[in-house]
Design a protein around this motif. Structure first.
Motif, PDB file in Angstrom:
ATOM      1  N   UNK A  97      -0.245   9.225  -4.364  1.00  0.00           N
ATOM      2  CA  UNK A  97      -1.203   8.364  -3.690  1.00  0.00           C
ATOM      3  C   UNK A  97      -1.280   6.988  -4.320  1.00  0.00           C
ATOM      4  N   UNK A  98      -2.251   6.203  -3.881  1.00  0.00           N
ATOM      5  CA  UNK A  98      -2.384   4.835  -4.376  1.00  0.00           C
ATOM      6  C   UNK A  98      -3.850   4.405  -4.345  1.00  0.00           C
ATOM      7  N   UNK A  99      -4.117   3.208  -4.763  1.00  0.00           N
ATOM      8  CA  UNK A  99      -5.497   2.756  -4.879  1.00  0.00           C
ATOM      9  C   UNK A  99      -6.115   2.365  -3.545  1.00  0.00           C
ATOM     10  N   UNK A 100      -5.350   2.404  -2.446  1.00  0.00           N
ATOM     11  CA  UNK A 100      -5.893   2.125  -1.118  1.00  0.00           C
ATOM     12  C   UNK A 100      -6.107   3.392  -0.294  1.00  0.00           C
ATOM     13  N   UNK A 101      -5.252   4.404  -0.510  1.00  0.00           N
ATOM     14  CA  UNK A 101      -5.398   5.663   0.227  1.00  0.00           C
ATOM     15  C   UNK A 101      -4.648   6.769  -0.516  1.00  0.00           C
ATOM     16  N   UNK A 102      -4.630   7.955   0.064  1.00  0.00           N
ATOM     17  CA  UNK A 102      -4.040   9.111  -0.604  1.00  0.00           C
ATOM     18  C   UNK A 102      -2.553   9.299  -0.306  1.00  0.00           C
ATOM     19  N   UNK A 103      -2.000   8.456   0.537  1.00  0.00           N
ATOM     20  CA  UNK A 103      -0.628   8.653   0.977  1.00  0.00           C
ATOM     21  C   UNK A 103       0.386   8.066  -0.011  1.00  0.00           C
ATOM     22  N   UNK A 104       1.639   8.473   0.168  1.00  0.00           N
ATOM     23  CA  UNK A 104       2.746   8.009  -0.666  1.00  0.00           C
ATOM     24  C   UNK A 104       3.748   7.271   0.210  1.00  0.00           C
ATOM     25  N   UNK A 105       4.175   6.107  -0.254  1.00  0.00           N
ATOM     26  CA  UNK A 105       5.054   5.265   0.561  1.00  0.00           C
ATOM     27  C   UNK A 105       6.244   4.770  -0.257  1.00  0.00           C
ATOM     28  N   UNK A 106       7.388   4.669   0.415  1.00  0.00           N
ATOM     29  CA  UNK A 106       8.586   4.078  -0.185  1.00  0.00           C
ATOM     30  C   UNK A 106       9.234   3.154   0.832  1.00  0.00           C
ATOM     31  N   UNK A 107       9.599   1.972   0.384  1.00  0.00           N
ATOM     32  CA  UNK A 107      10.352   1.040   1.214  1.00  0.00           C
ATOM     33  C   UNK A 107      11.828   1.063   0.827  1.00  0.00           C
ATOM     34  N   UNK A 108      12.104   1.035  -0.470  1.00  0.00           N
ATOM     35  CA  UNK A 108      13.495   1.043  -0.940  1.00  0.00           C
ATOM     36  C   UNK A 108      13.547   1.464  -2.404  1.00  0.00           C
ATOM     37  N   UNK A 109      14.639   2.098  -2.762  1.00  0.00           N
ATOM     38  CA  UNK A 109      14.948   2.379  -4.165  1.00  0.00           C
ATOM     39  C   UNK A 109      16.385   1.960  -4.417  1.00  0.00           C
ATOM     40  N   UNK A 110      16.600   1.202  -5.478  1.00  0.00           N
ATOM     41  CA  UNK A 110      17.955   0.858  -5.911  1.00  0.00           C
ATOM     42  C   UNK A 110      18.194   1.439  -7.293  1.00  0.00           C
ATOM     43  N   UNK A 111      19.325   2.083  -7.450  1.00  0.00           N
ATOM     44  CA  UNK A 111      19.750   2.640  -8.739  1.00  0.00           C
ATOM     45  C   UNK A 111      21.015   1.912  -9.142  1.00  0.00           C
ATOM     46  N   UNK A 112      21.037   1.385 -10.370  1.00  0.00           N
ATOM     47  CA  UNK A 112      22.149   0.562 -10.841  1.00  0.00           C
ATOM     48  C   UNK A 112      22.935   1.295 -11.928  1.00  0.00           C
ATOM     49  N   UNK A 113      24.238   1.141 -11.894  1.00  0.00           N
ATOM     50  CA  UNK A 113      25.028   1.784 -12.923  1.00  0.00           C
ATOM     51  C   UNK A 113      26.513   1.506 -12.767  1.00  0.00           C
ATOM     52  N   UNK A 114      27.296   2.376 -13.356  1.00  0.00           N
ATOM     53  CA  UNK A 114      28.743   2.219 -13.398  1.00  0.00           C
ATOM     54  C   UNK A 114      29.363   2.795 -12.131  1.00  0.00           C
ATOM     55  N   UNK A 115      30.025   1.931 -11.389  1.00  0.00           N
ATOM     56  CA  UNK A 115      30.655   2.373 -10.151  1.00  0.00           C
ATOM     57  C   UNK A 115      31.943   3.128 -10.396  1.00  0.00           C
ATOM     58  N   UNK A 116      32.209   4.084  -9.530  1.00  0.00           N
ATOM     59  CA  UNK A 116      33.411   4.886  -9.676  1.00  0.00           C
ATOM     60  C   UNK A 116      34.589   4.319  -8.905  1.00  0.00           C
TER      61      UNK A 116
END
Length: 222
Positions: free
Chosen positions: A203-222
């Motif tokens: 949840x968050x400080x505005x409501x009880x829901x969980x939200x995601x817009x984007x996640x980026x994971x960085x590392x060594x490309x194969x």
């Protein structure tokens, strides 16, 4: 040992440090457009909130050359809530970080997680997560873990955790809650090897829901 010998050794150590620093490259993160300006409203129900940043950016993610690839783009996403209230889980890795109704995912209340399958074991050096950033709010119990076990039972490494009271049962974290903006929350990871990356929130400080817009994971490309 003579003084000049000590000075030479110290200088040599300094040169090694400088060389190592110069060998690193900065992960270049593309940020979406800001959705609000000015001073955000006071958030009164956050218990572990970092001090106001006043525009100061987070520390850059510095990695060895060749380890700055976005590993997560278009990767498969699963979740503890398999039927999101709004959006599709694929939004989380589709590269679209802009804030509008067609870019974010809403999951139910309580502790929920989303999990990215990188496709194979990878060396992970950093990540950036964007929750709902259409207003100033803080998400609770933001936790990032990495593992080769899709069930996250064995070999789990926690890379970020701002759950100050262990309410999500993943251990007490030392990181701070933060205000959501278009910059997301970026952080370095110490070359952890794993195929799966899991993010929690409660949840968050505005409501009880969980939200995601984007996640980026960085590392060594194969």
């Amino acid at each position: 040992m003579k003084l000049n010998t000590l000075m030479i050794m110290a200088a040599a150590a300094g040169l090694v440090f400088v060389a190592e620093a110069q060998d690193k490259v900065q992960v270049k993160i593309t940020y979406p457009k800001p959705q609000f300006t000015g001073t955000p409203k006071e958030i009164k129900n956050a218990f572990n909130l970092e001090p106001p940043r006043e525009g100061k950016p987070y520390d850059p993610i510095m990695v060895p050359p060749g380890c700055d690839k976005i590993l997560s783009l278009d990767c498969k996403v699963t979740s503890s809530d398999s039927d999101p209230i709004i959006g599709e889980l694929s939004y989380i890795t589709d590269g679209d970080k802009e804030h509008d109704a067609a870019t974010y995912v809403e999951l139910g209340p309580g502790t929920q997680w989303v999990q990215i399958d990188l496709g194979k074991e990878s060396e992970v050096y950093g990540a950036c997560v964007w929750h709902y950033h259409g207003e100033a709010r803080a998400y609770r119990d933001v936790i990032c873990q990495i593992s080769n076990d899709p069930d996250f039972i064995d070999g789990v490494v926690t890379a970020f955790n701002n759950d100050h009271d262990n309410s999500s049962k993943q251990g007490v974290g030392k990181d701070k809650e933060y205000i959501e903006t278009c910059k997301g929350r970026q952080f370095s990871i110490d070359a952890v090897k794993g195929r799966y990356v899991r993010f929690y929130s409660r949840g968050n400080t505005s409501n009880e829901m969980n939200h995601y817009t984007e996640i980026e994971v960085y590392g060594k490309g194969g």
